[in-house]
Design a protein around this motif. Structure first.
Motif, PDB file in Angstrom:
ATOM      1  N   TRP A 234       9.517   5.325   9.526  1.00  0.00           N
ATOM      2  CA  TRP A 234       9.603   4.742   8.184  1.00  0.00           C
ATOM      3  C   TRP A 234      10.719   5.432   7.395  1.00  0.00           C
ATOM      4  N   ASN A 235      10.676   6.775   7.370  1.00  0.00           N
ATOM      5  CA  ASN A 235      11.671   7.528   6.601  1.00  0.00           C
ATOM      6  C   ASN A 235      13.088   7.238   7.082  1.00  0.00           C
ATOM      7  N   ASP A 236      13.249   7.005   8.380  1.00  0.00           N
ATOM      8  CA  ASP A 236      14.562   6.694   8.948  1.00  0.00           C
ATOM      9  C   ASP A 236      15.093   5.358   8.435  1.00  0.00           C
ATOM     10  N   MET A 237      14.204   4.471   8.009  1.00  0.00           N
ATOM     11  CA  MET A 237      14.606   3.142   7.527  1.00  0.00           C
ATOM     12  C   MET A 237      14.778   3.072   6.011  1.00  0.00           C
ATOM     13  N   GLU A 238      14.607   4.203   5.328  1.00  0.00           N
ATOM     14  CA  GLU A 238      14.855   4.190   3.880  1.00  0.00           C
ATOM     15  C   GLU A 238      16.358   4.091   3.643  1.00  0.00           C
ATOM     16  N   PRO A 239      16.823   3.298   2.709  1.00  0.00           N
ATOM     17  CA  PRO A 239      16.142   2.557   1.663  1.00  0.00           C
ATOM     18  C   PRO A 239      15.822   1.097   2.004  1.00  0.00           C
ATOM     19  N   VAL A 240      15.933   0.694   3.272  1.00  0.00           N
ATOM     20  CA  VAL A 240      15.487  -0.658   3.617  1.00  0.00           C
ATOM     21  C   VAL A 240      14.018  -0.767   3.264  1.00  0.00           C
ATOM     22  N   LEU A 241      13.239   0.255   3.641  1.00  0.00           N
ATOM     23  CA  LEU A 241      11.843   0.371   3.225  1.00  0.00           C
ATOM     24  C   LEU A 241      11.819   1.349   2.061  1.00  0.00           C
ATOM     25  N   PRO A 242      10.936   1.135   1.094  1.00  0.00           N
ATOM     26  CA  PRO A 242      10.890   2.041  -0.060  1.00  0.00           C
ATOM     27  C   PRO A 242      10.319   3.395   0.330  1.00  0.00           C
ATOM     28  N   SER A 243      10.652   4.379  -0.457  1.00  0.00           N
ATOM     29  CA  SER A 243      10.093   5.706  -0.245  1.00  0.00           C
ATOM     30  C   SER A 243       8.582   5.636  -0.436  1.00  0.00           C
ATOM     31  N   ALA A 244       7.860   6.143   0.534  1.00  0.00           N
ATOM     32  CA  ALA A 244       6.394   6.142   0.454  1.00  0.00           C
ATOM     33  C   ALA A 244       5.870   7.504   0.821  1.00  0.00           C
TER      34      ALA A 244
ATOM     35  N   ASP B 241       0.793  -1.238   0.000  1.00  0.00           N
ATOM     36  CA  ASP B 241       0.000   0.000   0.000  1.00  0.00           C
ATOM     37  C   ASP B 241       0.824   1.287   0.000  1.00  0.00           C
ATOM     38  N   THR B 242       1.980   1.279  -0.657  1.00  0.00           N
ATOM     39  CA  THR B 242       2.791   2.500  -0.720  1.00  0.00           C
ATOM     40  C   THR B 242       2.253   3.499  -1.730  1.00  0.00           C
ATOM     41  N   GLY B 243       1.384   3.042  -2.618  1.00  0.00           N
ATOM     42  CA  GLY B 243       0.929   3.905  -3.711  1.00  0.00           C
ATOM     43  C   GLY B 243       1.827   3.776  -4.925  1.00  0.00           C
TER      44      GLY B 243
ATOM     45  N   ALA C 194       7.109  -0.514  -5.727  1.00  0.00           N
ATOM     46  CA  ALA C 194       7.702  -0.595  -4.394  1.00  0.00           C
ATOM     47  C   ALA C 194       7.059  -1.689  -3.547  1.00  0.00           C
ATOM     48  N   ASP C 195       5.794  -1.987  -3.812  1.00  0.00           N
ATOM     49  CA  ASP C 195       5.092  -3.006  -3.044  1.00  0.00           C
ATOM     50  C   ASP C 195       5.609  -4.395  -3.414  1.00  0.00           C
ATOM     51  N   GLY C 196       5.674  -5.264  -2.419  1.00  0.00           N
ATOM     52  CA  GLY C 196       6.098  -6.636  -2.678  1.00  0.00           C
ATOM     53  C   GLY C 196       6.911  -7.186  -1.524  1.00  0.00           C
ATOM     54  N   THR C 197       7.443  -8.361  -1.736  1.00  0.00           N
ATOM     55  CA  THR C 197       8.253  -9.034  -0.731  1.00  0.00           C
ATOM     56  C   THR C 197       9.661  -9.179  -1.276  1.00  0.00           C
TER      57      THR C 197
ATOM     58  N   GLN D 281       4.872   8.570  23.917  1.00  0.00           N
ATOM     59  CA  GLN D 281       5.386   9.610  23.032  1.00  0.00           C
ATOM     60  C   GLN D 281       4.243  10.447  22.479  1.00  0.00           C
ATOM     61  N   MET D 282       4.593  11.659  22.106  1.00  0.00           N
ATOM     62  CA  MET D 282       3.607  12.533  21.468  1.00  0.00           C
ATOM     63  C   MET D 282       3.895  12.541  19.976  1.00  0.00           C
ATOM     64  N   CYS D 283       2.883  12.274  19.183  1.00  0.00           N
ATOM     65  CA  CYS D 283       3.046  12.218  17.729  1.00  0.00           C
ATOM     66  C   CYS D 283       2.077  13.194  17.070  1.00  0.00           C
ATOM     67  N   THR D 284       2.534  13.817  16.007  1.00  0.00           N
ATOM     68  CA  THR D 284       1.626  14.672  15.254  1.00  0.00           C
ATOM     69  C   THR D 284       0.568  13.800  14.601  1.00  0.00           C
ATOM     70  N   GLN D 285      -0.568  14.355  14.316  1.00  0.00           N
ATOM     71  CA  GLN D 285      -1.647  13.622  13.668  1.00  0.00           C
ATOM     72  C   GLN D 285      -1.526  13.706  12.146  1.00  0.00           C
ATOM     73  N   MET D 286      -0.287  13.734  11.669  1.00  0.00           N
ATOM     74  CA  MET D 286      -0.017  13.769  10.239  1.00  0.00           C
ATOM     75  C   MET D 286      -0.131  12.349   9.685  1.00  0.00           C
ATOM     76  N   TYR D 287      -1.079  12.142   8.785  1.00  0.00           N
ATOM     77  CA  TYR D 287      -1.288  10.827   8.178  1.00  0.00           C
ATOM     78  C   TYR D 287      -0.397  10.710   6.948  1.00  0.00           C
ATOM     79  N   GLY D 288       0.458   9.704   6.940  1.00  0.00           N
ATOM     80  CA  GLY D 288       1.383   9.519   5.829  1.00  0.00           C
ATOM     81  C   GLY D 288       0.919   8.529   4.789  1.00  0.00           C
ATOM     82  N   GLY D 289      -0.271   8.012   4.927  1.00  0.00           N
ATOM     83  CA  GLY D 289      -0.803   7.068   3.955  1.00  0.00           C
ATOM     84  C   GLY D 289      -0.935   5.676   4.539  1.00  0.00           C
TER      85      GLY D 289
END
Length: 149
Positions: free
Chosen positions: A137-147, A48-50, A54-57, A99-107
């Motif tokens: 998620w962004n901290d783990m790029e490129p292990v995880l694809p850019s989303a 579900d990265t859009g 990028a999606d897959g195993t 932790q306090m997190c912003t309510q920013m939805y990243g998808g």
């Protein structure tokens, strides 16, 4: 291939065990270190990265980098960098109350990473449901694809 590797390792150990040592000691020699260590092998399952590419195993092997991961060398380098900084790349996400997190939805993107890293079993999930998840998620790029949305 794996069978040939195992047979070669057994034959090598047998040959080394039978060879006399320079100090005259008896008994088998210790196994070489690479045979005792388990390689870093991870499975990265992304959805579900859009981005359908990028999606897959993906399989990610490090030391040396390989597998089906599209950026294996860069992904291994990122994991090694995080580890060298004393950070656990596969630490579970902190509890929402911690932790306090912003309510920013990243998808709707989600990822699961499981396997072996640094000699230990890992099984962790990532999502982009709030600012903390997006940052993680962004901290783990490129292990995880850019989303990025």
């Amino acid at each position: 291939m794996l069978r040939r590797l195992a047979l070669t390792a057994v034959a090598s150990v047998a040959a080394l065990s039978a060879a006399p040592s320079a100090a005259g000691a008896t008994g088998p020699l210790p196994l070489p270190l690479p045979l005792l260590q388990s390689p870093d092998r991870l499975t990265v399952d992304v959805s579900d990265t859009g981005n359908p590419r990028a999606d897959g195993t993906y399989e990610l092997r490090c030391g040396p980098a390989g597998g089906t991961h599209p950026q294996a060398e860069r992904a291994c380098a990122r994991l090694e960098q995080l580890t060298a900084e004393g950070r656990d790349p596969f630490a579970p996400a902190p509890a929402p109350a911690d932790q306090m997190c912003t309510q920013m939805y990243g998808g709707p993107a989600t990822a699961r990473v499981f396997g072996t890293w640094g000699g230990r079993q890992v099984d962790v999930t990532f999502d982009r449901t709030n600012g903390c998840g997006v940052s993680r998620w962004n901290d783990m790029e490129p292990v995880l694809p850019s989303a990025r949305s």
